[in-house]
Motif scaffolding. Structure first.
Motif, PDB file in Angstrom:
ATOM      1  N   UNK A 102       1.041  -1.173   0.051  1.00 38.30           N
ATOM      2  CA  UNK A 102       0.453  -0.225   0.154  1.00 38.30           C
ATOM      3  C   UNK A 102       0.561   1.212   0.526  1.00 38.30           C
ATOM      4  N   UNK A 103       0.306   2.108  -1.049  1.00 36.39           N
ATOM      5  CA  UNK A 103       1.115   3.259  -0.527  1.00 36.39           C
ATOM      6  C   UNK A 103       0.559   4.539   0.363  1.00 36.39           C
ATOM      7  N   UNK A 104       2.216   4.890   1.459  1.00 39.96           N
ATOM      8  CA  UNK A 104       1.654   5.993   1.645  1.00 39.96           C
ATOM      9  C   UNK A 104       0.569   7.297   2.033  1.00 39.96           C
ATOM     10  N   UNK A 105      -0.265   7.506   2.230  1.00 36.28           N
ATOM     11  CA  UNK A 105      -0.955   9.218   1.754  1.00 36.28           C
ATOM     12  C   UNK A 105      -0.062  10.341   2.271  1.00 36.28           C
ATOM     13  N   UNK A 106       0.270  10.839   1.022  1.00 32.73           N
ATOM     14  CA  UNK A 106       0.890  11.829   1.679  1.00 32.73           C
ATOM     15  C   UNK A 106       0.627  13.165   1.388  1.00 32.73           C
ATOM     16  N   UNK A 107      -0.610  13.455   1.303  1.00 33.71           N
ATOM     17  CA  UNK A 107      -1.451  14.257   0.804  1.00 33.71           C
ATOM     18  C   UNK A 107      -0.785  15.483   2.557  1.00 33.71           C
ATOM     19  N   UNK A 108      -0.106  14.996   3.341  1.00 38.48           N
ATOM     20  CA  UNK A 108       0.005  16.175   4.178  1.00 38.48           C
ATOM     21  C   UNK A 108       1.318  16.808   3.751  1.00 38.48           C
ATOM     22  N   UNK A 109       2.193  16.241   3.403  1.00 34.29           N
ATOM     23  CA  UNK A 109       2.563  17.074   3.117  1.00 34.29           C
ATOM     24  C   UNK A 109       2.853  18.323   1.812  1.00 34.29           C
TER      25      UNK A 109
END
Length: 76
Positions: free
Chosen positions: A2-9
């Motif tokens: 699973x790809x990490x969630x990086x929307x907060x970066x």
């Protein structure tokens, strides 16, 4: 995997750099790629953020040299 969630970066803050700094950064990396032929692969980048810890801001060195790394074809 699973790809990490990086929307907060924050990956781009639109902070401009001056013309001289941009030229110096480009010169440093282009010199490495055009003249250095190490036995192992390398990556030379300029003004690229490294996210080292969750919930901490990136470290953004002017120039970064990583040895013995291979950049994937689909690096984005």
């Amino acid at each position: 995997m699973e790809e990490p969630d990086i929307r907060h970066l924050v990956t781009e803050d639109d902070t401009p750099i001056n013309l001289l700094a941009e030229k110096q950064q480009r010169l440093l990396t282009s010199c490495l790629y055009s003249s250095w032929k190490p036995s192992d692969p390398f990556l030379a980048t300029a003004n690229v953020g490294l996210f080292h810890t969750v919930n901490k801001p990136a470290i953004v060195p002017d120039v970064l040299l990583s040895l013995d790394v291979e950049v994937p074809q689909d690096w984005q």
